[in-house]
Design a protein around this motif. Structure first.
Motif, PDB file in Angstrom:
ATOM      1  N   ASP A  63       0.795  -1.221   0.000  1.00 17.76           N
ATOM      2  CA  ASP A  63       0.000   0.000   0.000  1.00 17.76           C
ATOM      3  C   ASP A  63       0.830   1.275   0.000  1.00 17.76           C
ATOM      4  O   ASP A  63       0.521   2.239  -0.694  1.00 17.76           O
ATOM      5  CB  ASP A  63      -0.961   0.018   1.195  1.00 17.76           C
ATOM      6  N   PHE A  97      -4.008   3.691   8.716  1.00 20.45           N
ATOM      7  CA  PHE A  97      -5.242   3.315   8.031  1.00 20.45           C
ATOM      8  C   PHE A  97      -6.460   3.507   8.929  1.00 20.45           C
ATOM      9  O   PHE A  97      -6.406   3.285  10.144  1.00 20.45           O
ATOM     10  CB  PHE A  97      -5.192   1.846   7.602  1.00 20.45           C
ATOM     11  N   LYS A 103      -5.225   7.078   6.153  1.00 12.66           N
ATOM     12  CA  LYS A 103      -5.774   6.706   4.858  1.00 12.66           C
ATOM     13  C   LYS A 103      -7.100   5.985   5.062  1.00 12.66           C
ATOM     14  O   LYS A 103      -7.149   4.910   5.664  1.00 12.66           O
ATOM     15  CB  LYS A 103      -4.790   5.807   4.097  1.00 12.66           C
ATOM     16  N   ASP A 104      -8.173   6.571   4.569  1.00 14.89           N
ATOM     17  CA  ASP A 104      -9.498   5.979   4.701  1.00 14.89           C
ATOM     18  C   ASP A 104      -9.689   4.945   3.590  1.00 14.89           C
ATOM     19  O   ASP A 104      -9.796   5.292   2.415  1.00 14.89           O
ATOM     20  CB  ASP A 104     -10.554   7.079   4.607  1.00 14.89           C
ATOM     21  N   ILE A 105      -9.751   3.669   3.969  1.00 13.10           N
ATOM     22  CA  ILE A 105      -9.906   2.596   2.981  1.00 13.10           C
ATOM     23  C   ILE A 105     -11.317   2.014   2.987  1.00 13.10           C
ATOM     24  O   ILE A 105     -11.556   0.939   2.437  1.00 13.10           O
ATOM     25  CB  ILE A 105      -8.873   1.473   3.196  1.00 13.10           C
ATOM     26  N   THR A 106     -12.262   2.736   3.600  1.00 13.98           N
ATOM     27  CA  THR A 106     -13.635   2.253   3.716  1.00 13.98           C
ATOM     28  C   THR A 106     -14.233   1.894   2.362  1.00 13.98           C
ATOM     29  O   THR A 106     -14.863   0.844   2.200  1.00 13.98           O
ATOM     30  CB  THR A 106     -14.515   3.308   4.405  1.00 13.98           C
ATOM     31  N   ASN A 157     -12.294   2.015  -0.550  1.00 19.33           N
ATOM     32  CA  ASN A 157     -11.179   1.786  -1.459  1.00 19.33           C
ATOM     33  C   ASN A 157     -11.376   0.449  -2.174  1.00 19.33           C
ATOM     34  O   ASN A 157     -11.580  -0.584  -1.538  1.00 19.33           O
ATOM     35  CB  ASN A 157      -9.870   1.779  -0.654  1.00 19.33           C
ATOM     36  N   ARG A 158     -11.296   0.468  -3.490  1.00 18.88           N
ATOM     37  CA  ARG A 158     -11.598  -0.752  -4.267  1.00 18.88           C
ATOM     38  C   ARG A 158     -10.651  -1.904  -3.954  1.00 18.88           C
ATOM     39  O   ARG A 158     -10.996  -3.072  -4.160  1.00 18.88           O
ATOM     40  CB  ARG A 158     -11.565  -0.438  -5.758  1.00 18.88           C
ATOM     41  N   ASP A 159      -9.458  -1.602  -3.446  1.00 16.87           N
ATOM     42  CA  ASP A 159      -8.504  -2.660  -3.109  1.00 16.87           C
ATOM     43  C   ASP A 159      -8.871  -3.383  -1.820  1.00 16.87           C
ATOM     44  O   ASP A 159      -8.312  -4.443  -1.523  1.00 16.87           O
ATOM     45  CB  ASP A 159      -7.093  -2.086  -2.969  1.00 16.87           C
ATOM     46  N   TYR A 160      -9.802  -2.809  -1.043  1.00 12.57           N
ATOM     47  CA  TYR A 160     -10.114  -3.387   0.268  1.00 12.57           C
ATOM     48  C   TYR A 160     -11.610  -3.676   0.444  1.00 12.57           C
ATOM     49  O   TYR A 160     -12.070  -3.881   1.566  1.00 12.57           O
ATOM     50  CB  TYR A 160      -9.659  -2.435   1.374  1.00 12.57           C
ATOM     51  N   THR A 161     -12.364  -3.705  -0.640  1.00 11.56           N
ATOM     52  CA  THR A 161     -13.815  -3.857  -0.511  1.00 11.56           C
ATOM     53  C   THR A 161     -14.220  -5.163   0.170  1.00 11.56           C
ATOM     54  O   THR A 161     -15.229  -5.229   0.862  1.00 11.56           O
ATOM     55  CB  THR A 161     -14.488  -3.779  -1.891  1.00 11.56           C
ATOM     56  N   GLY A 177     -18.258  -0.053  -2.692  1.00 13.77           N
ATOM     57  CA  GLY A 177     -17.649   0.495  -3.889  1.00 13.77           C
ATOM     58  C   GLY A 177     -18.656   0.445  -5.022  1.00 13.77           C
ATOM     59  O   GLY A 177     -19.786  -0.028  -4.849  1.00 13.77           O
TER      60      GLY A 177
END
Length: 265
Positions: A18, A23, A198-201, A203-207, A253
């Motif tokens: 990443d 995060f 980093k807001d990964i709520t 984020n397409r990598d963490y869906t 997403g």
């Protein structure tokens, strides 16, 4: 007993691919947040037996990714353990928060006086003792401010303590390996616009970091679905569709393929 789906490839993504160390992730209640955080804890703690036959086992848990497992210092805080009923000033919250930090310090054999304990001191002493980067895992970070019983005065004091906590974490970034903050909602205590984390709520990598994709559901639970269908005099496809309806489709997403089932619903 139960079945676990291997989500360890997301650990690899967080620590190797990443590029960020800080995060924030929001998910609904009962969505496996604590389970994922416990997995992160086990990984950073070097509990390699828990990861046998998983995607990340051969990597090991060291920063270098050389296949070796080592115990890294971890600060794990679950804010649901702090009770702030009848706290009219915020002092009760601050006292319990310091107690949690002291418990962590005592666990690692650090010599810190309770009146002096703070997150910067804790990080400094852990890094100095172990000569390893520290990780911070925070569960239900928004729990203290989600209480409707808080007075305006208490809410202001609690928010001030939490804001200072997250700001001070960022100030120690050179001594940190990973900071992962979980909750249900997005609050201002993490900083304006979450610029510090980093807001990964969405984020397409963490869906699908939590919950089951349709493929994971079928790959891991096929025999159970077949047994369940047989017991209910149903066919496999019908039973699978029914179960997917029970556990709900969630999407974090815009991609239709990112729908996930909530195992705790």
């Amino acid at each position: 007993g139960g079945l676990l789906v291997d989500k360890t490839h997301f650990i690899r993504k967080l620590i190797d691919e990443d590029g960020s160390r800080f995060f924030f992730l929001s998910r609904p209640k009962r969505f496996g947040k604590t389970t994922f955080l416990n997995m992160l804890f086990r990984f950073l703690n070097g509990d390699e037996l828990y990861f046998k036959d998983t995607d990340i086992f051969d990597r090991g848990n060291m920063v270098e990714g050389n296949g070796t497992w080592l115990r890294y210092p971890i600060i794990y805080i679950d804010f649901t353990t702090i009770s702030i009923e009848f706290d009219t000033t915020g002092e009760k919250f601050l006292k319990q928060f310091r107690k949690i930090l002291m418990q962590i310090a005592n666990f690692y054999g650090l010599q810190i006086e309770e009146e002096d304990i703070n997150i910067i001191q804790l990080i400094d002493d852990l890094e100095e003792k172990y000569h390893l980067p520290v990780s911070i895992l925070v569960d239900e970070y928004d729990a203290p401010l989600s209480k409707s019983i808080l007075s305006k005065r208490t809410e202001k004091q609690v928010a001030s303590v939490l804001s200072e906590f997250y700001i001070n974490i960022k100030a120690c970034k050179e001594k940190l390996r990973l900071v992962f903050v979980l909750g249900v909602s997005k609050l201002y205590v993490l900083g304006n616009g979450l610029t510090m984390y980093k807001d990964i709520t969405f984020n397409r990598d963490y869906t699908s970091i939590m919950g089951f994709t349709s493929k994971e559901f079928e790959d891991n639970f096929k025999s159970h679905i077949e047994d369940f269908a047989k017991n209910r005099s149903s066919d496999y496809d019908g039973m699978k569709k029914d179960m997917e309806g029970w556990y709900g489709w969630y999407r974090f997403g815009t991609d239709e393929r990112t729908r996930v089932l909530n195992p705790g619903s």
